[in-house]
Design an enzyme around this catalytic site. Structure first.
Site, short mmCIF file in Angstrom:
data_model
loop_
_atom_site.label_atom_id
_atom_site.label_comp_id
_atom_site.label_asym_id
_atom_site.label_seq_id
_atom_site.Cartn_x
_atom_site.Cartn_y
_atom_site.Cartn_z
N TYR A 103 -168.72 109.49 -8.61
CA TYR A 103 -168.96 108.05 -8.61
C TYR A 103 -170.41 107.77 -8.99
O TYR A 103 -171.33 108.39 -8.43
CB TYR A 103 -168.68 107.49 -7.20
CG TYR A 103 -168.94 106.01 -7.03
CD1 TYR A 103 -168.00 105.08 -7.46
CD2 TYR A 103 -170.10 105.54 -6.43
CE1 TYR A 103 -168.24 103.71 -7.29
CE2 TYR A 103 -170.34 104.18 -6.25
CZ TYR A 103 -169.40 103.27 -6.69
OH TYR A 103 -169.63 101.93 -6.53
N ASP B 128 -176.90 112.93 -10.65
CA ASP B 128 -176.84 111.77 -9.77
C ASP B 128 -177.06 112.27 -8.35
O ASP B 128 -176.16 112.83 -7.72
CB ASP B 128 -175.49 111.07 -9.92
CG ASP B 128 -175.36 109.86 -9.00
OD1 ASP B 128 -176.11 109.78 -8.01
OD2 ASP B 128 -174.49 109.01 -9.27
N LYS C 196 -180.18 105.38 -2.04
CA LYS C 196 -179.78 105.59 -0.63
C LYS C 196 -180.93 106.06 0.28
O LYS C 196 -181.77 105.26 0.66
CB LYS C 196 -178.60 106.55 -0.57
CG LYS C 196 -177.31 105.91 -1.13
CD LYS C 196 -176.06 106.64 -0.66
CE LYS C 196 -174.80 106.26 -1.41
NZ LYS C 196 -174.10 105.12 -0.91
C1 LIG Z 1 -173.25 109.43 -6.01
C2 LIG Z 1 -173.47 107.96 -6.12
N1 LIG Z 1 -174.02 107.45 -7.22
C3 LIG Z 1 -174.27 106.15 -7.37
C4 LIG Z 1 -173.95 105.25 -6.37
C5 LIG Z 1 -174.20 103.79 -6.56
O1 LIG Z 1 -175.30 103.42 -5.78
P1 LIG Z 1 -175.45 101.89 -5.27
O2 LIG Z 1 -174.35 101.64 -4.31
O3 LIG Z 1 -176.83 101.87 -4.67
O4 LIG Z 1 -175.36 101.03 -6.47
C6 LIG Z 1 -173.38 105.73 -5.19
C7 LIG Z 1 -173.01 104.80 -4.10
O5 LIG Z 1 -172.29 105.11 -3.19
C8 LIG Z 1 -173.12 107.11 -5.07
O6 LIG Z 1 -172.55 107.61 -3.96
#
Ligand SMILES: Cc1ncc(COP(=O)(O)O)c(C=O)c1O
Length: 430
Positions: free
Chosen positions: A144, A244, A272
């Protein structure tokens, strides 16, 4: 006695006339027990509208690595509020925050701040395309990278929609996504170097984005050599490798999963836990790539980028991430993880408890640890939802998708209380 959540339910019902569904993110809806309303956070606890004091393993979906309301972060925020909020110009606190990242994250030769993980993922795609002149962003099933139209594909596809495991098809994560937004995207299974190599060999991939350990679904480590092989394959085929680290950052290691696994990507994104609950995200990587924002004609903007209060929170958070605190929190995280595995085993509940010290995953019904998304599809999600609900009634709030986030504030007493609740919940559902 089972906890009750009547006031939360009433508040959600009443305020759904203003806020769609009573929640401001679809990921807060929950599956069992309904969404909760909170009044306070204290260390490992959340206090809800019914006065329940819940041990929290959502930890702000992974953001609250120090626990709720850490005094140092609160103090830094109060002091910054006195000085100013948003200058639409630079501040020394943002340069301090940037220096910390560049000194601790291996891939961070240069960086830029944003406000959310979803947003900085977009910046990574733009840089990869601009740098290579190619179009395709290659992602992996079950990973994700935010909720935007061009990337919310195949994050949690049903088995019947996902196509064959060796040739998955792109499945939208939401209604309303235009198929044209996936024209620059492709998907393959993760943790399989031969498939990655074969896809890259087509020569059209600008960037490969992956969670270096798959944590949005499951908590799966890369197989030995996979990340190294992925980097080498990207080099051979002229693609940019993006890690990521929105979940793995500061959780798998102070310096990210890239340090833990010893592989430095071209670009990485963090969010996060970077600022313990404040909306800070960052994109970092090779100087030549980040400098495309300066001299390469690539645009990056954002009214709230490096907002001063969030920067003060970030610096205070980063300064609290000390080796001694990682060590003791990790010991407790492992005790919790192993304790849960033992209790489930003793109760005759088939489960795989896998992952890391400060983040792990419990998958019911699995015969072996999952290696990728297709393996996770075999887990018994319905039974796990019942388990999570049984835990909630006993004062432990754990995500219904099986993820557990542990903070520095979860002390031994809290771990013991959690294991006691796990024992009760396991008995209830066994
Ligand atoms: C691995 C990963 N990448 C990107 C995101 C997106 O981040 P945001 O919710 O701050 O937009 C998340 C959110 O849960 C995530 O778990």
């Amino acid at each position: 006695m089972a906890l009750r959540f009547d006031r939360s339910a009433a508040l959600i019902a009443e305020n759904a006339k203003y806020v769609a569904g009573g929640v401001n993110s679809n990921f807060r809806t929950g599956m069992a027990g309904g969404p909760l309303v909170f009044q306070r956070g204290e260390g490992p606890y959340l206090i809800d509208a019914d006065g329940n004091r819940l041990i929290d393993y959502y930890c702000g979906m992974g953001a609250m690595i120090l626990g709720h309301s850490p005094a140092g972060v609160q103090q830094a925020v109060k002091e910054q509020v006195e000085k100013g909020l948003l200058y639409a110009g630079q501040s020394e606190i943002e340069f301090e925050a940037a220096r910390i990242l560049c000194e601790t994250i291996p891939s961070a030769q240069r960086m830029r701040f944003g406000s959310s993980g979803s947003e900085v993922a977009q910046a990574a795609f733009r840089l990869a395309r601009a740098a290579t002149g190619k179009r395709i962003i290659l992602k992996f099933e079950g990973h994700y990278h935010g909720w935007f139209d061009n990337i919310l594909w195949s994050t949690a596809p049903g088995e019947n929609a996902a196509g064959p495991a060796d040739a998955p098809v792109l499945v939208p994560g939401s209604k309303g996504q235009d198929p044209i937004d996936a024209a620059g995207l492709d998907v393959i299974g993760w943790n399989d170097l031969a498939r990655l190599e074969a896809r890259l060999a087509k020569g059209d991939v600008a960037g490969v984005i992956m969670e270096p350990a798959m944590c949005n679904q499951g908590a799966i480590a890369p197989t030995p050599g996979y990340l190294e092989g992925a980097l080498a394959a990207c080099r051979r085929h002229g693609a940019i490798l993006v890690f990521d680290e929105v979940i793995t950052g500061f959780r798998l290691d102070r310096s990210g999963a890239q340090k833990r696994f010893g592989v430095t990507p071209d670009l990485s994104i963090f969010a996060k836990a970077i600022a313990n609950g404040f909306p800070v995200a960052a994109i970092m990587g090779r100087t030549d790539l980040l400098d495309m924002f300066v001299t390469g004609g690539v645009l990056h903007g954002g009214t709230f980028n490096a907002q001063c209060v969030t920067m003060a929170a970030m610096v205070a958070t980063q300064n609290a991430l000390t080796p001694a605190r990682y060590e003791s929190a990790s010991r407790r995280g492992v005790r919790l993880r192993e304790g849960i595995a033992k209790i489930l085993g003793d109760a005759g509940i088939k489960a795989q408890v896998t992952g890391f010290e400060l983040m792990f995953h419990v998958g019911f019904g699995l015969d072996a640890p999952a290696r990728n998304y297709r393996d996770l599809l075999k887990s018994d999600k319905a039974l796990y939802v019942r388990f999570a609900h049984a835990l909630l009634k006993r004062g432990v709030r754990a995500l219904e998708r099986g993820a557990w986030f542990v903070s520095f504030a979860h002390d031994d007493e809290v771990i013991d209380a959690t294991l006691e609740a796990v024992r009760g919940a396991a008995k209830e559902i066994a």
